[in-house]
Write a protein that holds these residues in place. Structure first.
Motif, PDB file in Angstrom:
ATOM      1  N   ALA A  39      -1.950 -87.997  75.603  1.00  0.00           N
ATOM      2  CA  ALA A  39      -1.351 -86.667  75.712  1.00  0.00           C
ATOM      3  C   ALA A  39      -0.760 -86.309  74.362  1.00  0.00           C
ATOM      4  CB  ALA A  39      -0.268 -86.682  76.786  1.00  0.00           C
ATOM      5  N   VAL A  76       6.608 -89.671  78.865  1.00  0.00           N
ATOM      6  CA  VAL A  76       5.709 -90.589  78.160  1.00  0.00           C
ATOM      7  C   VAL A  76       5.323 -91.744  79.075  1.00  0.00           C
ATOM      8  CG1 VAL A  76       5.534 -92.243  76.273  1.00  0.00           C
ATOM      9  CG2 VAL A  76       6.601 -90.022  75.882  1.00  0.00           C
ATOM     10  N   ARG A  79      -0.063 -93.707  73.553  1.00  0.00           N
ATOM     11  CA  ARG A  79      -0.849 -92.672  74.251  1.00  0.00           C
ATOM     12  C   ARG A  79      -0.461 -91.274  73.819  1.00  0.00           C
ATOM     13  NH1 ARG A  79       0.268 -95.710  79.945  1.00  0.00           N
ATOM     14  NH2 ARG A  79      -0.847 -97.621  79.417  1.00  0.00           N
ATOM     15  N   VAL A  80       0.453 -91.168  72.880  1.00  0.00           N
ATOM     16  CA  VAL A  80       0.870 -89.843  72.418  1.00  0.00           C
ATOM     17  C   VAL A  80       0.231 -89.536  71.066  1.00  0.00           C
ATOM     18  CG1 VAL A  80       2.834 -88.363  71.963  1.00  0.00           C
ATOM     19  CG2 VAL A  80       3.060 -90.239  73.587  1.00  0.00           C
ATOM     20  N   GLU A 129       2.520 -81.499  74.644  1.00  0.00           N
ATOM     21  CA  GLU A 129       2.320 -81.561  76.083  1.00  0.00           C
ATOM     22  C   GLU A 129       3.437 -82.366  76.735  1.00  0.00           C
ATOM     23  OE1 GLU A 129      -1.752 -82.406  77.102  1.00  0.00           O
ATOM     24  OE2 GLU A 129      -1.044 -83.381  78.913  1.00  0.00           O
ATOM     25  N   ILE A 130       3.835 -83.431  76.094  1.00  0.00           N
ATOM     26  CA  ILE A 130       4.914 -84.257  76.622  1.00  0.00           C
ATOM     27  C   ILE A 130       6.199 -83.441  76.655  1.00  0.00           C
ATOM     28  CG2 ILE A 130       6.385 -86.235  76.146  1.00  0.00           C
ATOM     29  CD1 ILE A 130       3.615 -86.865  77.287  1.00  0.00           C
ATOM     30  N   ILE A 141       2.358 -91.199  81.468  1.00  0.00           N
ATOM     31  CA  ILE A 141       0.961 -91.050  81.040  1.00  0.00           C
ATOM     32  C   ILE A 141       0.160 -92.227  81.591  1.00  0.00           C
ATOM     33  CG2 ILE A 141      -0.600 -90.834  79.086  1.00  0.00           C
ATOM     34  CD1 ILE A 141       1.815 -90.069  77.370  1.00  0.00           C
ATOM     35  N   ARG A 171       6.067 -81.105  79.570  1.00  0.00           N
ATOM     36  CA  ARG A 171       6.281 -81.815  80.835  1.00  0.00           C
ATOM     37  C   ARG A 171       7.723 -82.256  81.008  1.00  0.00           C
ATOM     38  NH1 ARG A 171       2.333 -84.103  84.340  1.00  0.00           N
ATOM     39  NH2 ARG A 171       0.267 -83.499  83.720  1.00  0.00           N
ATOM     40  N   CYS A 209      -5.312 -92.939  79.244  1.00  0.00           N
ATOM     41  CA  CYS A 209      -5.271 -91.509  78.957  1.00  0.00           C
ATOM     42  C   CYS A 209      -4.359 -91.257  77.769  1.00  0.00           C
ATOM     43  CB  CYS A 209      -4.733 -90.723  80.162  1.00  0.00           C
ATOM     44  SG  CYS A 209      -5.895 -90.616  81.539  1.00  0.00           S
ATOM     45  N   TRP A 217      -4.945 -86.377  79.208  1.00  0.00           N
ATOM     46  CA  TRP A 217      -4.298 -86.491  80.500  1.00  0.00           C
ATOM     47  C   TRP A 217      -4.480 -85.215  81.321  1.00  0.00           C
ATOM     48  CZ3 TRP A 217       1.738 -86.812  81.206  1.00  0.00           C
ATOM     49  CH2 TRP A 217       2.026 -87.155  82.524  1.00  0.00           C
ATOM     50  N   ASP A 218      -4.209 -84.091  80.718  1.00  0.00           N
ATOM     51  CA  ASP A 218      -4.265 -82.807  81.425  1.00  0.00           C
ATOM     52  C   ASP A 218      -5.616 -82.114  81.372  1.00  0.00           C
ATOM     53  OD1 ASP A 218      -1.864 -82.766  82.557  1.00  0.00           O
ATOM     54  OD2 ASP A 218      -0.956 -81.325  81.207  1.00  0.00           O
TER      55      ASP A 218
END
Length: 123
Positions: free
Chosen positions: A28, A19, A62-63, A32-33, A22, A36, A26, A105-106
């Motif tokens: 995510a 987290v 950002r999540v 996705e977190i 990020i 990662r 951006c 982000w991705d």
DNA sequence: TCCTTGACCATTA
DNA sequence: ATAATGGCCAAGG
């Protein structure tokens, strides 16, 4: 003391690191977190960890959910706070939702730029 | 120990 | 587009 909350477990540490990574501006998804952090399929654990104490120093705003929407009930305190924080870093939130193609982000930039349907390539 | 709940997600209809 | 379903798994009751 041995209060081993998820935030102090190996998984918790990995999640928090993901987290924290990020980039500003951006966003995510929880899934996705998790991925990662080396924990594929454990999106819910990410939510749990962020809910625990210690998340205050993380860019938790950002999540988002996988579809780009904020995970809190519309209008709730946390919801408004998240919108405010995101707006502060330039992320546009429209109707509780963020355009992942623009702020994810991705996101694959090449695919995004060439997203326009090219003539002669399937409909 | 069982049951419910949840800052989730992908699939299927 | 929405709805149901099954998977995930840590806490709390």
């Amino acid at each position: 003391m041995k209060s081993a909350q998820s935030t102090s477990t190996q998984a918790g540490v990995a999640i928090r690191a993901a987290v924290a990574a990020i980039p500003r501006g951006c966003v995510a998804s929880y899934g996705e977190i998790a991925r990662r952090a080396g924990l594929p399929g454990r999106a819910r654990l990410v939510g749990r960890v962020l809910g625990e104490a210690g998340a205050a120093s993380l860019p938790w705003q950002r999540v988002l959910r996988a579809d780009g929407r904020i995970a809190f009930p519309v209008g709730s305190r946390a919801f408004r706070e998240q919108v405010r924080l995101l707006a502060a870093e330039g992320v546009r939130v429209h109707r509780g939702r963020v355009d992942l193609a623009a702020f994810g982000w991705d996101r694959d930039l090449d695919r995004l730029l060439w997203a326009a349907p090219r003539p002669g390539r399937r409909s």
